[in-house]
Design a protein around this motif. Structure first.
Motif, PDB file in Angstrom:
ATOM      1  N   LYS A  97       0.823  -1.212   0.000  1.00 50.90           N
ATOM      2  CA  LYS A  97       0.000   0.000   0.000  1.00 50.90           C
ATOM      3  C   LYS A  97       0.854   1.259   0.000  1.00 50.90           C
ATOM      4  CE  LYS A  97      -2.319  -0.829   3.792  1.00 50.90           C
ATOM      5  NZ  LYS A  97      -3.261  -0.656   4.932  1.00 50.90           N
ATOM      6  N   ASN A  98       2.075   1.177   0.528  1.00 48.44           N
ATOM      7  CA  ASN A  98       2.969   2.328   0.492  1.00 48.44           C
ATOM      8  C   ASN A  98       3.653   2.488  -0.856  1.00 48.44           C
ATOM      9  OD1 ASN A  98       3.370   3.846   3.200  1.00 48.44           O
ATOM     10  ND2 ASN A  98       3.208   1.698   3.797  1.00 48.44           N
ATOM     11  N   VAL A  99       3.559   1.456  -1.689  1.00 48.86           N
ATOM     12  CA  VAL A  99       4.192   1.486  -3.002  1.00 48.86           C
ATOM     13  C   VAL A  99       3.219   1.911  -4.097  1.00 48.86           C
ATOM     14  CG1 VAL A  99       5.140  -0.015  -4.808  1.00 48.86           C
ATOM     15  CG2 VAL A  99       6.000  -0.172  -2.475  1.00 48.86           C
ATOM     16  N   VAL A 100       1.976   1.455  -4.033  1.00 49.34           N
ATOM     17  CA  VAL A 100       1.037   1.688  -5.136  1.00 49.34           C
ATOM     18  C   VAL A 100       0.341   3.043  -5.061  1.00 49.34           C
ATOM     19  CG1 VAL A 100       0.610  -0.783  -5.396  1.00 49.34           C
ATOM     20  CG2 VAL A 100      -0.933   0.585  -3.971  1.00 49.34           C
ATOM     21  N   VAL A 101       0.566   3.802  -3.988  1.00 50.23           N
ATOM     22  CA  VAL A 101      -0.030   5.133  -3.838  1.00 50.23           C
ATOM     23  C   VAL A 101       1.065   6.180  -3.978  1.00 50.23           C
ATOM     24  CG1 VAL A 101      -1.277   6.706  -2.307  1.00 50.23           C
ATOM     25  CG2 VAL A 101      -1.853   4.271  -2.337  1.00 50.23           C
ATOM     26  N   CYS A 102       0.827   7.186  -4.821  1.00 53.86           N
ATOM     27  CA  CYS A 102       1.806   8.259  -5.016  1.00 53.86           C
ATOM     28  C   CYS A 102       2.077   8.965  -3.691  1.00 53.86           C
ATOM     29  CB  CYS A 102       1.280   9.262  -6.040  1.00 53.86           C
ATOM     30  SG  CYS A 102       2.356  10.703  -6.277  1.00 53.86           S
ATOM     31  N   PRO A 103       3.333   9.304  -3.389  1.00 52.50           N
ATOM     32  CA  PRO A 103       3.667   9.988  -2.137  1.00 52.50           C
ATOM     33  C   PRO A 103       2.859  11.263  -1.902  1.00 52.50           C
ATOM     34  CG  PRO A 103       5.662   9.274  -3.245  1.00 52.50           C
ATOM     35  CD  PRO A 103       4.530   9.008  -4.197  1.00 52.50           C
ATOM     36  N   LYS A 104       2.476  11.951  -2.955  1.00 53.00           N
ATOM     37  CA  LYS A 104       1.718  13.194  -2.801  1.00 53.00           C
ATOM     38  C   LYS A 104       0.271  12.942  -2.393  1.00 53.00           C
ATOM     39  CE  LYS A 104       2.530  16.914  -4.986  1.00 53.00           C
ATOM     40  NZ  LYS A 104       2.669  18.009  -5.985  1.00 53.00           N
ATOM     41  N   ASN A 105      -0.161  11.680  -2.423  1.00 56.89           N
ATOM     42  CA  ASN A 105      -1.543  11.358  -2.069  1.00 56.89           C
ATOM     43  C   ASN A 105      -1.663  10.569  -0.776  1.00 56.89           C
ATOM     44  OD1 ASN A 105      -1.697  11.555  -5.296  1.00 56.89           O
ATOM     45  ND2 ASN A 105      -3.662  12.101  -4.394  1.00 56.89           N
ATOM     46  N   LYS A 106      -0.563  10.315  -0.109  1.00 62.19           N
ATOM     47  CA  LYS A 106      -0.612   9.491   1.097  1.00 62.19           C
ATOM     48  C   LYS A 106      -1.278  10.190   2.272  1.00 62.19           C
ATOM     49  CE  LYS A 106       3.212   6.418  -0.062  1.00 62.19           C
ATOM     50  NZ  LYS A 106       4.556   5.927   0.292  1.00 62.19           N
ATOM     51  N   GLY A 107      -1.468  11.499   2.168  1.00 66.77           N
ATOM     52  CA  GLY A 107      -2.152  12.225   3.226  1.00 66.77           C
ATOM     53  C   GLY A 107      -3.643  12.358   2.984  1.00 66.77           C
ATOM     54  N   ASP A 108      -4.148  11.806   1.877  1.00 66.88           N
ATOM     55  CA  ASP A 108      -5.576  11.908   1.557  1.00 66.88           C
ATOM     56  C   ASP A 108      -6.419  11.133   2.561  1.00 66.88           C
ATOM     57  OD1 ASP A 108      -4.786  13.365  -0.569  1.00 66.88           O
ATOM     58  OD2 ASP A 108      -5.400  11.942  -2.111  1.00 66.88           O
ATOM     59  N   ILE A 109      -7.641  11.577   2.740  1.00 61.21           N
ATOM     60  CA  ILE A 109      -8.560  10.884   3.646  1.00 61.21           C
ATOM     61  C   ILE A 109      -9.758  10.356   2.873  1.00 61.21           C
ATOM     62  CG2 ILE A 109      -7.883  12.236   5.664  1.00 61.21           C
ATOM     63  CD1 ILE A 109     -10.357  13.945   5.256  1.00 61.21           C
ATOM     64  N   ASP A 110     -10.394   9.315   3.416  1.00 60.36           N
ATOM     65  CA  ASP A 110     -11.572   8.756   2.764  1.00 60.36           C
ATOM     66  C   ASP A 110     -12.828   9.478   3.250  1.00 60.36           C
ATOM     67  OD1 ASP A 110     -12.152   7.802   5.284  1.00 60.36           O
ATOM     68  OD2 ASP A 110     -11.626   5.727   4.842  1.00 60.36           O
ATOM     69  N   LYS A 111     -13.995   8.992   2.839  1.00 60.44           N
ATOM     70  CA  LYS A 111     -15.253   9.647   3.174  1.00 60.44           C
ATOM     71  C   LYS A 111     -15.562   9.605   4.669  1.00 60.44           C
ATOM     72  CE  LYS A 111     -17.317   8.768  -1.336  1.00 60.44           C
ATOM     73  NZ  LYS A 111     -18.402   8.100  -2.098  1.00 60.44           N
ATOM     74  N   GLU A 112     -14.937   8.680   5.385  1.00 59.80           N
ATOM     75  CA  GLU A 112     -15.158   8.572   6.824  1.00 59.80           C
ATOM     76  C   GLU A 112     -14.125   9.353   7.629  1.00 59.80           C
ATOM     77  OE1 GLU A 112     -15.207   4.442   7.700  1.00 59.80           O
ATOM     78  OE2 GLU A 112     -17.092   4.054   6.626  1.00 59.80           O
ATOM     79  N   GLY A 113     -13.272  10.090   6.934  1.00 61.25           N
ATOM     80  CA  GLY A 113     -12.276  10.905   7.625  1.00 61.25           C
ATOM     81  C   GLY A 113     -11.009  10.166   7.999  1.00 61.25           C
ATOM     82  N   LYS A 114     -10.826   8.930   7.514  1.00 60.61           N
ATOM     83  CA  LYS A 114      -9.630   8.152   7.809  1.00 60.61           C
ATOM     84  C   LYS A 114      -8.592   8.342   6.710  1.00 60.61           C
ATOM     85  CE  LYS A 114     -12.156   4.394  10.129  1.00 60.61           C
ATOM     86  NZ  LYS A 114     -12.441   2.942  10.094  1.00 60.61           N
ATOM     87  N   ASN A 115      -7.337   8.272   7.107  1.00 68.12           N
ATOM     88  CA  ASN A 115      -6.276   8.282   6.108  1.00 68.12           C
ATOM     89  C   ASN A 115      -6.450   7.064   5.204  1.00 68.12           C
ATOM     90  OD1 ASN A 115      -3.430   7.408   5.085  1.00 68.12           O
ATOM     91  ND2 ASN A 115      -3.156   9.528   5.727  1.00 68.12           N
ATOM     92  N   ILE A 116      -6.257   7.253   3.895  1.00 70.58           N
ATOM     93  CA  ILE A 116      -6.510   6.158   2.949  1.00 70.58           C
ATOM     94  C   ILE A 116      -5.631   4.939   3.208  1.00 70.58           C
ATOM     95  CG2 ILE A 116      -7.393   7.629   1.104  1.00 70.58           C
ATOM     96  CD1 ILE A 116      -4.599   7.463  -0.183  1.00 70.58           C
ATOM     97  N   LEU A 117      -4.437   5.154   3.775  1.00 70.02           N
ATOM     98  CA  LEU A 117      -3.556   4.025   4.045  1.00 70.02           C
ATOM     99  C   LEU A 117      -4.003   3.234   5.275  1.00 70.02           C
ATOM    100  CD1 LEU A 117      -0.011   5.480   3.311  1.00 70.02           C
ATOM    101  CD2 LEU A 117      -1.546   4.239   1.784  1.00 70.02           C
ATOM    102  N   ALA A 118      -4.927   3.824   6.050  1.00 73.08           N
ATOM    103  CA  ALA A 118      -5.449   3.139   7.241  1.00 73.08           C
ATOM    104  C   ALA A 118      -6.813   2.519   6.963  1.00 73.08           C
ATOM    105  CB  ALA A 118      -5.556   4.120   8.405  1.00 73.08           C
ATOM    106  N   SER A 119      -7.261   2.591   5.724  1.00 76.61           N
ATOM    107  CA  SER A 119      -8.551   2.013   5.354  1.00 76.61           C
ATOM    108  C   SER A 119      -8.379   1.189   4.084  1.00 76.61           C
ATOM    109  CB  SER A 119      -9.591   3.118   5.123  1.00 76.61           C
ATOM    110  OG  SER A 119      -9.292   3.833   3.933  1.00 76.61           O
TER     111      SER A 119
END
Length: 240
Positions: A97-119
């Motif tokens: 999951k740390n490889v397939v997501v661009c570093p500039k998007n790792k801080g994005d959150i999902d609709k529930e307010g969670k970081n995308i890497l934690a969901s």
């Protein structure tokens, strides 16, 4: 008696002005350095994606993972899901999951307010895959077309066909959201489909079908690779 010389107000203002000028001069350089760091890290990610996809192909009779599938058993899957489904090791999943997501998007959150890497959203925020070159449409060994697609360029060599790249959905989160799919000829900015995103110093990082990694400029996006619409400076623009 000794007297301490104090700064006058004018001298103090001069010093503050000099510091402000130096900061203004250094800030763009620091921003460029940070962007260069993101770009380098992104290129490293795509190279690792190439290793994962190459291993997947070895285990799948030469086929790359599908870009997307919706199965009765297993539900919706993306190319990142297929790579992840090949292992049951949480540590490897964390690495993936740390490889397939661009570093500039790792801080994005999902609709529930969670970081995308934690969901589970990380599989939907991965680099975009060009559907015409996934395992359903292309033989990754010969490079030949297995199934008709309007996106396929029969004359392209494996080293000239884009498989993965930086993408974003126009008019969504300021054109920042990565997504699992990318199309070459789409020109409708409001259909929810992703476009190539020139997010790294006005270039997009991409991985080609022979699994080497490169960058695409605004000029080359259309003239060399046939994109008719891209995301440039967070704005969707038509190239043709």
């Amino acid at each position: 008696m000794k007297f301490c010389k104090m700064f006058t107000l004018i001298e103090l203002l001069v010093v503050i002005a000099i510091i402000a000028i130096l900061a203004a001069m250094l800030l763009p350089a620091l921003t460029r350095a940070r962007e260069s760091g993101h770009k380098t890290s992104c290129i490293g990610n795509l190279k690792q994606c190439g290793s994962y996809i190459g291993m997947y192909a070895v285990d799948s009779n030469g086929c790359y993972p599908l870009q997307y599938a919706n199965w009765k058993v297993g539900g919706e899957q993306t190319w990142a899901s297929f790579l992840n489904n090949r292992n049951r090791n949480p540590h490897k999943t964390k690495q993936l999951k740390n490889v397939v997501v661009c570093p500039k998007n790792k801080g994005d959150i999902d609709k529930e307010g969670k970081n995308i890497l934690a969901s589970e959203q990380w599989v939907w925020r991965a680099y975009g895959m060009l559907r015409a070159h996934d395992g359903e449409y292309m033989d990754s060994v010969t490079g030949r077309q297995k199934k008709a697609s309007t996106e396929f360029q029969a004359g392209d060599t494996m080293s000239a066909r884009i498989l993965l790249g930086d993408t974003a959905i126009p008019n969504y989160e300021g054109c920042r959201q990565s997504t699992y799919k990318m199309f070459r000829t789409n020109t409708d900015i409001n259909n929810g489909q992703a476009k190539l995103n020139l997010r790294h110093n006005d270039t997009a990082n991409v991985m080609f079908c022979d699994l080497h990694v490169g960058s695409v400029t605004k000029t080359a996006a259309n003239s060399k690779y046939g994109f008719k619409m891209i995301i440039y400076k967070d704005v969707p623009i038509q190239l043709q």
